[in-house]
Design a protein around this motif. Structure first.
Motif, mmCIF file in Angstrom:
data_model
loop_
_atom_site.group_PDB
_atom_site.id
_atom_site.type_symbol
_atom_site.label_atom_id
_atom_site.label_comp_id
_atom_site.label_asym_id
_atom_site.label_seq_id
_atom_site.Cartn_x
_atom_site.Cartn_y
_atom_site.Cartn_z
ATOM 1 N N CYS A 55 0.757 -1.280 0.006
ATOM 2 C CA CYS A 55 -0.256 0.049 0.057
ATOM 3 C C CYS A 55 0.958 1.369 -0.030
ATOM 4 C CB CYS A 55 -1.058 -0.231 1.300
ATOM 5 S SG CYS A 55 -1.791 1.308 1.392
ATOM 6 N N CYS A 71 0.295 4.069 1.208
ATOM 7 C CA CYS A 71 0.059 4.741 2.528
ATOM 8 C C CYS A 71 1.084 4.226 3.641
ATOM 9 C CB CYS A 71 -1.258 4.788 2.926
ATOM 10 S SG CYS A 71 -2.301 5.379 1.765
ATOM 11 N N CYS A 85 1.541 5.940 7.201
ATOM 12 C CA CYS A 85 0.504 5.672 7.735
ATOM 13 C C CYS A 85 0.728 5.891 9.433
ATOM 14 C CB CYS A 85 -0.233 4.195 7.671
ATOM 15 S SG CYS A 85 -1.686 3.779 8.501
ATOM 16 N N ARG A 98 -9.203 2.755 6.334
ATOM 17 C CA ARG A 98 -8.010 3.960 6.193
ATOM 18 C C ARG A 98 -7.981 4.263 4.825
ATOM 19 N NH1 ARG A 98 -6.360 5.638 10.914
ATOM 20 N NH2 ARG A 98 -4.720 6.564 9.839
ATOM 21 N N HIS A 99 -7.640 3.295 3.924
ATOM 22 C CA HIS A 99 -7.432 3.385 2.634
ATOM 23 C C HIS A 99 -8.483 3.840 1.595
ATOM 24 C CE1 HIS A 99 -5.599 2.267 -1.638
ATOM 25 N NE2 HIS A 99 -4.523 3.140 -0.840
ATOM 26 N N PHE A 133 -9.035 7.528 2.652
ATOM 27 C CA PHE A 133 -7.994 7.973 1.854
ATOM 28 C C PHE A 133 -8.115 8.356 0.375
ATOM 29 C CE2 PHE A 133 -4.009 7.393 -0.778
ATOM 30 C CZ PHE A 133 -3.286 8.709 -0.405
ATOM 31 N N GLY A 148 -9.150 12.000 0.985
ATOM 32 C CA GLY A 148 -7.775 12.590 0.942
ATOM 33 C C GLY A 148 -7.480 12.238 2.544
ATOM 34 N N SER A 149 -6.037 12.247 2.553
ATOM 35 C CA SER A 149 -5.196 11.943 3.951
ATOM 36 C C SER A 149 -5.641 12.730 5.228
ATOM 37 C CB SER A 149 -3.811 11.805 3.547
ATOM 38 O OG SER A 149 -3.400 13.079 3.358
ATOM 39 N N GLU A 150 -6.026 13.849 4.922
ATOM 40 C CA GLU A 150 -6.547 14.775 5.953
ATOM 41 C C GLU A 150 -7.696 14.616 6.541
ATOM 42 O OE1 GLU A 150 -7.923 16.637 2.502
ATOM 43 O OE2 GLU A 150 -5.789 15.763 2.909
ATOM 44 N N LYS A 151 -8.494 13.764 6.006
ATOM 45 C CA LYS A 151 -9.958 13.255 6.339
ATOM 46 C C LYS A 151 -9.844 11.764 7.051
ATOM 47 C CE LYS A 151 -12.133 16.761 4.986
ATOM 48 N NZ LYS A 151 -12.979 17.791 5.826
ATOM 49 N N VAL A 152 -8.858 11.137 7.160
ATOM 50 C CA VAL A 152 -8.720 9.677 7.764
ATOM 51 C C VAL A 152 -8.586 10.194 9.299
ATOM 52 C CG1 VAL A 152 -7.563 7.404 7.844
ATOM 53 C CG2 VAL A 152 -7.407 8.770 5.888
ATOM 54 N N SER A 196 -7.644 9.421 13.185
ATOM 55 C CA SER A 196 -6.653 8.893 13.668
ATOM 56 C C SER A 196 -7.249 7.588 14.489
ATOM 57 C CB SER A 196 -5.828 9.556 14.653
ATOM 58 O OG SER A 196 -6.997 10.103 15.594
#
Length: 72
Positions: free
Chosen positions: A4, A6, A10, A41-42, A45, A49-53, A55
Motif C-alpha cells: 500500500c 500509504c 500511515c 483507512r485506505h 484516503f 484525502g489523507s487529512e480526512k482519515v 486517527s
C-alpha cells in the motif's frame, strides 16, 4: 500484491501499533501487503484525502469508512 502506498506514512501503524508488534504484523500482512482496497483507512484516503482519515479508524472498520465517504 503491491505494498500500500500509504504504509510508510500511515500514522495508525507507525504510531498506534508500535506497542503491539504481533497484531500490527498480522494487520499489515492483510491490509497493507495484501488487498489495500479492504482497508478502511485506505478507502477514506482515496475518497476524501489523507487529512480526512480519522486517527482512531482501524483498518477493519470498513462500514465506518463507507459511511464517512457516503456522507462526505
Amino acid at each position: 500484491m503491491a505494498e500500500c502506498e500509504c504504509l510508510p506514512r500511515c500514522p495508525f501503524f507507525n504510531d498506534k501499533m508500535q506497542n503491539m508488534p504481533s497484531l500490527a504484523s498480522m494487520m499489515k500482512k492483510r491490509y497493507c501487503l495484501g488487498d489495500s482496497s479492504e482497508c478502511a483507512r485506505h478507502i477514506v484516503f482515496l475518497a476524501l484525502g489523507s487529512e480526512k482519515v480519522p486517527s482512531d479508524l482501524f483498518p477493519s472498520q470498513v462500514d465506518r469508512a463507507r459511511h464517512m465517504v457516503a456522507g462526505q
